[in-house]
Write a protein that holds these residues in place. Sequence first.
Motif, PDB file in Angstrom:
ATOM      1  N   SER A   1      57.517  30.063  46.601  1.00  0.00           N
ATOM      2  CA  SER A   1      56.213  30.166  46.437  1.00  0.00           C
ATOM      3  C   SER A   1      55.492  28.913  46.006  1.00  0.00           C
ATOM      4  O   SER A   1      56.445  27.957  45.718  1.00  0.00           O
ATOM      5  CB  SER A   1      55.741  31.129  45.281  1.00  0.00           C
ATOM      6  N   ALA A   2      54.396  28.464  45.589  1.00  0.00           N
ATOM      7  CA  ALA A   2      53.792  27.482  45.344  1.00  0.00           C
ATOM      8  C   ALA A   2      54.025  26.961  44.178  1.00  0.00           C
ATOM      9  O   ALA A   2      54.137  25.836  43.744  1.00  0.00           O
ATOM     10  CB  ALA A   2      52.122  27.420  45.415  1.00  0.00           C
TER      11      ALA A   2
ATOM     12  N   ALA B   1      61.863  31.428  43.869  1.00  0.00           N
ATOM     13  CA  ALA B   1      62.345  31.605  45.303  1.00  0.00           C
ATOM     14  C   ALA B   1      62.408  33.221  45.321  1.00  0.00           C
ATOM     15  O   ALA B   1      62.655  34.000  44.351  1.00  0.00           O
ATOM     16  CB  ALA B   1      63.685  31.115  45.191  1.00  0.00           C
ATOM     17  N   SER B   2      62.451  33.842  46.530  1.00  0.00           N
ATOM     18  CA  SER B   2      62.528  35.167  46.781  1.00  0.00           C
ATOM     19  C   SER B   2      63.006  35.477  48.388  1.00  0.00           C
ATOM     20  O   SER B   2      62.992  34.517  49.182  1.00  0.00           O
ATOM     21  CB  SER B   2      61.334  35.888  46.596  1.00  0.00           C
ATOM     22  N   ALA B   3      63.944  36.412  48.422  1.00  0.00           N
ATOM     23  CA  ALA B   3      64.461  36.696  49.470  1.00  0.00           C
ATOM     24  C   ALA B   3      63.455  37.587  50.301  1.00  0.00           C
ATOM     25  O   ALA B   3      63.041  38.845  49.776  1.00  0.00           O
ATOM     26  CB  ALA B   3      65.952  37.331  49.536  1.00  0.00           C
ATOM     27  N   ARG B   4      63.456  37.324  51.739  1.00  0.00           N
ATOM     28  CA  ARG B   4      62.463  38.119  52.390  1.00  0.00           C
ATOM     29  C   ARG B   4      63.019  38.635  53.804  1.00  0.00           C
ATOM     30  O   ARG B   4      63.696  37.984  54.324  1.00  0.00           O
ATOM     31  CB  ARG B   4      61.205  37.614  52.835  1.00  0.00           C
TER      32      ARG B   4
ATOM     33  N   PHE C   1      53.584  32.326  55.680  1.00  0.00           N
ATOM     34  CA  PHE C   1      54.731  31.392  55.180  1.00  0.00           C
ATOM     35  C   PHE C   1      54.710  30.183  55.832  1.00  0.00           C
ATOM     36  O   PHE C   1      54.955  29.840  56.889  1.00  0.00           O
ATOM     37  CB  PHE C   1      56.098  32.259  55.375  1.00  0.00           C
ATOM     38  N   ARG C   2      54.646  29.226  54.699  1.00  0.00           N
ATOM     39  CA  ARG C   2      54.484  27.850  55.111  1.00  0.00           C
ATOM     40  C   ARG C   2      55.884  27.384  55.397  1.00  0.00           C
ATOM     41  O   ARG C   2      56.891  27.568  54.730  1.00  0.00           O
ATOM     42  CB  ARG C   2      53.898  27.023  53.927  1.00  0.00           C
TER      43      ARG C   2
END
Length: 234
Positions: A157-158, A162-165, A194-195
């Motif tokens: 994220s900004a 961190a995250s798993a997608r 998602f950048r």
Amino acid sequence: MSRSERLFALLQALRRHRRPVSGRVLAEETGVSLRTLYRDIASLQAQGAGIEGEAGLGYVLKPGFLLPPLMFSPEEIEALVLGARWVANRGDDPLQDAARNALARISAVLPPELCETLEASPLLVGPGSALPASSVDLAVLRQAIRTERRLSITYRSAEGTASARVIWPFALSFFDHARVVIGWCELREAFRHFRTDRIDAVEVLDDRYPRRRQALLRAWREAENIPQRRMLLP
């Protein structure tokens, strides 16, 4: 109007008529004399254009006939050059090479007067802000979009969390300041953006996502209230 432009205009006029149309009507639509019109039709037929008919009966363009590249109008050529120059300046390496190769191929088949229009186009792309580096190969993302494959990604994220997608990618958007993957997020059960510079890792999964890419794109446009006219392609 050059001869190439005139022939292009005639083909476009024929495309607008699904039934046989008289030479006089075509001459009025294209702004030439009837004599010139007949000569131009003969020239196009000699070049392989699927035009059927004769003087006094009318003319019709066979269904499925495609305009050859050499029949681009000067405005269309300038649009292609400007777009290719932007990609060559702002795309990733494979897209930059593809843009240059595409222009070279177009130049090779254009008649001399239109080739000069391409090579001397005054439309330039100015410098933009520096793009943040992407951690993943954009070619992998484009391939996943084309083949409608699910992606497993690690996303920051900004704020740096961190995250798993697992996402269903269906578009890749190029902004002046960033590149953004648009997809359906299984975790959020919604469309998300998602950048690419925040995607730390990506894995292309074996299975395809359950909806077609075009259907997702249409649903996303509706959700974002984006008019169809703002999209070059459906």
